[in-house]
Design an enzyme around this catalytic site. Structure first.
Site, PDB file in Angstrom:
ATOM      1  N   LYS A  30     -24.351   3.685  11.952  1.00 33.92           N
ATOM      2  CA  LYS A  30     -23.058   3.855  11.274  1.00 33.92           C
ATOM      3  C   LYS A  30     -22.626   5.321  11.217  1.00 33.92           C
ATOM      4  O   LYS A  30     -23.475   6.219  11.182  1.00 33.92           O
ATOM      5  CB  LYS A  30     -23.109   3.224   9.866  1.00 33.92           C
ATOM      6  CG  LYS A  30     -23.595   4.135   8.794  1.00 33.92           C
ATOM      7  CD  LYS A  30     -23.225   3.689   7.395  1.00 33.92           C
ATOM      8  CE  LYS A  30     -23.623   4.839   6.477  1.00 33.92           C
ATOM      9  NZ  LYS A  30     -22.950   5.008   5.278  1.00 33.92           N
ATOM     10  N   LYS A  81     -34.917   5.205   5.421  1.00 33.23           N
ATOM     11  CA  LYS A  81     -35.252   6.609   5.149  1.00 33.23           C
ATOM     12  C   LYS A  81     -36.767   6.772   5.071  1.00 33.23           C
ATOM     13  O   LYS A  81     -37.323   7.757   5.536  1.00 33.23           O
ATOM     14  CB  LYS A  81     -34.584   7.074   3.855  1.00 33.23           C
ATOM     15  CG  LYS A  81     -33.063   7.029   3.967  1.00 33.23           C
ATOM     16  CD  LYS A  81     -32.376   8.136   3.199  1.00 33.23           C
ATOM     17  CE  LYS A  81     -30.986   8.393   3.731  1.00 33.23           C
ATOM     18  NZ  LYS A  81     -29.883   8.012   2.902  1.00 33.23           N
ATOM     19  N   LYS A 101     -21.515  10.847   6.978  1.00 33.93           N
ATOM     20  CA  LYS A 101     -21.129  12.228   6.706  1.00 33.93           C
ATOM     21  C   LYS A 101     -22.321  13.146   6.505  1.00 33.93           C
ATOM     22  O   LYS A 101     -22.180  14.352   6.553  1.00 33.93           O
ATOM     23  CB  LYS A 101     -20.166  12.295   5.519  1.00 33.93           C
ATOM     24  CG  LYS A 101     -20.731  11.806   4.191  1.00 33.93           C
ATOM     25  CD  LYS A 101     -19.716  12.125   3.109  1.00 33.93           C
ATOM     26  CE  LYS A 101     -19.422  10.986   2.172  1.00 33.93           C
ATOM     27  NZ  LYS A 101     -20.538  10.519   1.375  1.00 33.93           N
TER      28      LYS A 101
HETATM   29  P1  ATP Z   1     -23.830   9.103   3.762  1.00 32.78           P
HETATM   30  O1  ATP Z   1     -23.161   8.917   5.074  1.00 32.78           O
HETATM   31  O2  ATP Z   1     -23.945  10.488   3.332  1.00 32.78           O
HETATM   32  O3  ATP Z   1     -25.067   8.301   3.588  1.00 32.78           O
HETATM   33  P2  ATP Z   1     -21.843   7.360   2.814  1.00 32.78           P
HETATM   34  O4  ATP Z   1     -20.582   7.862   3.407  1.00 32.78           O
HETATM   35  O5  ATP Z   1     -22.466   6.138   3.361  1.00 32.78           O
HETATM   36  O6  ATP Z   1     -22.854   8.550   2.716  1.00 32.78           O
HETATM   37  P3  ATP Z   1     -20.486   7.155   0.308  1.00 32.78           P
HETATM   38  O7  ATP Z   1     -19.754   8.393   0.478  1.00 32.78           O
HETATM   39  O8  ATP Z   1     -20.888   6.925  -1.083  1.00 32.78           O
HETATM   40  O9  ATP Z   1     -21.734   7.077   1.251  1.00 32.78           O
HETATM   41  O10 ATP Z   1     -19.651   5.938   0.818  1.00 32.78           O
HETATM   42  C1  ATP Z   1     -18.438   5.662   0.201  1.00 32.78           C
HETATM   43  C2  ATP Z   1     -17.889   4.379   0.715  1.00 32.78           C
HETATM   44  O11 ATP Z   1     -17.626   4.483   2.120  1.00 32.78           O
HETATM   45  C3  ATP Z   1     -18.847   3.191   0.533  1.00 32.78           C
HETATM   46  O12 ATP Z   1     -18.096   2.076   0.118  1.00 32.78           O
HETATM   47  C4  ATP Z   1     -19.382   2.959   1.913  1.00 32.78           C
HETATM   48  O13 ATP Z   1     -19.743   1.615   2.130  1.00 32.78           O
HETATM   49  C5  ATP Z   1     -18.199   3.369   2.789  1.00 32.78           C
HETATM   50  N1  ATP Z   1     -18.639   3.812   4.113  1.00 32.78           N
HETATM   51  C6  ATP Z   1     -19.474   4.842   4.377  1.00 32.78           C
HETATM   52  N2  ATP Z   1     -19.658   4.979   5.700  1.00 32.78           N
HETATM   53  C7  ATP Z   1     -18.937   3.980   6.287  1.00 32.78           C
HETATM   54  C8  ATP Z   1     -18.729   3.579   7.643  1.00 32.78           C
HETATM   55  N3  ATP Z   1     -19.305   4.226   8.642  1.00 32.78           N
HETATM   56  N4  ATP Z   1     -17.912   2.539   7.887  1.00 32.78           N
HETATM   57  C9  ATP Z   1     -17.310   1.872   6.864  1.00 32.78           C
HETATM   58  N5  ATP Z   1     -17.469   2.202   5.556  1.00 32.78           N
HETATM   59  C10 ATP Z   1     -18.271   3.234   5.268  1.00 32.78           C
END
Ligand code: ATP
Ligand code: LTN
Length: 332
Positions: free
Chosen positions: A196, A114, A199
């Site tokens: 990755k 970031k 959201k």
């Molecule tokens: P952002 O995408 O907004 O940065 P995030 O989805 O990474 O947020 P969280 O919502 O807190 O963050 O993630 C919740 C869980 O989902 C965590 O355990 C994270 O490791 C998992 N996760 C998030 N994105 C992925 C992905 N693309 N593939 C697998 N696991 C994921």
């Protein structure tokens, strides 16, 4: 009894990546571990490290809480709560910050990524966020923390902080172990399989939201970026798009990647993608139906109230003990 703990940020619409990497894993763990209690929470304090619109945040908090239950978590074995309703998270977070070095936080790849973009809206809380995440975990003496691959480094830091404080102040915290799925720990963006699925992405084309309708899901999967090789095979270096779709296929069907490749051996990407699109849509349809039922009843609030009471009692006791260990206040 073992304690399993994890959290999800209400920072946008939950994605297929969250489902495969985290939520689905929680449900499977719960089904396989009879003697375990699950502390699962909505990490709303983490969501506000970047600016959030109030109405969107309130919706997203409910969505995360509802989705935990819709995915099949058993409320009888789960302490489901909202992080900001337990003030001890923020207080312990501060105490852990006092035991975390700048250099450790500067090494976190999520922060470095970031920061590299020279984003002037980067907040100080985004920098210190791994210490708050460590507090989320250590506050409840978690044994295991199931997360996606992107959280591995944050978990290592939580372990280092726990070990350091145990050494400095005497037995304070249990040292937690991560649980990272073998397949599906990093679902990639459908349009850019080099990053990755996220959201909080500006464009919604790269992710499938758990709330997308069937037509949207089918369209997104069908237009996922692949390559010109034309063979359905698992090769993340040369065929990252196809390999990502294979991972999604395998995790949602419980078939092995090898079996799926064999199934599409003499077929092109078109049929593979069409089948996958229907698999994703038919996985999310019942999930969404259960979600609607849960969130339209008073059940969710009742479960969240109950979760807050249990989490709060544990967190108060734990924080009191840590403050005494450090030498804060008047009591020995
Ligand atoms: P952002 O995408 O907004 O940065 P995030 O989805 O990474 O947020 P969280 O919502 O807190 O963050 O993630 C919740 C869980 O989902 C965590 O355990 C994270 O490791 C998992 N996760 C998030 N994105 C992925 C992905 N693309 N593939 C697998 N696991 C994921
Ligand atoms: N940092 C995580 C969400 C999160 C979490 C936690 C996960 C906050 N606190 C404690 C596991 C345990 C994320 O951004 N994905």
């Amino acid at each position: 009894m073992k304690t399993i703990l994890s959290g999800i940020k209400p920072s946008g619409s939950l994605t297929l990546g969250n489902y495969i990497g985290a939520i689905k894993q929680f449900v499977q763990l719960q089904q396989h571990m009879d003697d375990a209690i699950f502390y699962l929470f909505v990490a709303d304090l983490h969501a506000i490290t970047v600016e959030q619109k109030k109405s969107d945040l309130l919706t997203a908090i409910r969505q995360v809480a509802g989705m935990y239950l819709a995915a099949g978590l058993d409320p009888a074995k789960t302490v489901l709560f909202i992080q900001s309703e337990i003030p001890q998270h923020a207080e312990l977070g501060y105490l852990l910050q006092c035991n975390t070095y700048m250099g450790e936080l500067e090494r976190m790849t999520q922060y470095k990524d970031k920061n590299r973009k020279q984003d002037t809206s980067l907040t100080s809380a985004l920098f210190t966020y791994p210490a708050l995440m460590a507090a989320d975990i250590l506050l409840y003496d978690a044994d295991y923390v199931p997360v996606g691959d992107d959280q591995k480094q944050h978990l290592e830091l939580a372990r280092d902080i726990a070990i350091r404080m145990n050494h400095r102040y005497g037995d304070c915290f249990k040292v937690p172990e991560p649980i990272i799925p073998e397949v599906g720990a990093r679902i990639m963006d459908l349009q850019n399989p080099g990053k990755k699925m996220s959201k909080s992405d500006e464009s919604d084309k790269g992710y499938v939201s758990l709330f997308d309708d069937e037509a949207t899901i089918i369209k997104k999967i069908k237009s996922a970026v692949t390559d010109s090789i034309g063979i359905v095979q698992f090769d993340p270096v040369h065929q990252p798009g196809v390999s990502n779709l294979l991972t999604i296929y395998a995790t949602l069907t419980e078939l092995s990647i090898q079996d799926i490749c064999a199934k599409y051996e003499s077929k092109g990407y078109k049929e593979f993608k069409e089948d996958l699109a229907h698999i994703v849509a038919s996985t999310l349809k019942p999930l969404k139906a259960r979600y609607d039922a849960i969130t339209s009843s008073s059940e969710l609030d009742r479960i969240l109230d109950e979760g807050r009471e249990i989490a709060s009692a544990y967190a108060q006791k734990k924080l009191r003990k840590i403050k005494q260990k450090i030498g804060l206040g008047r009591k020995k």
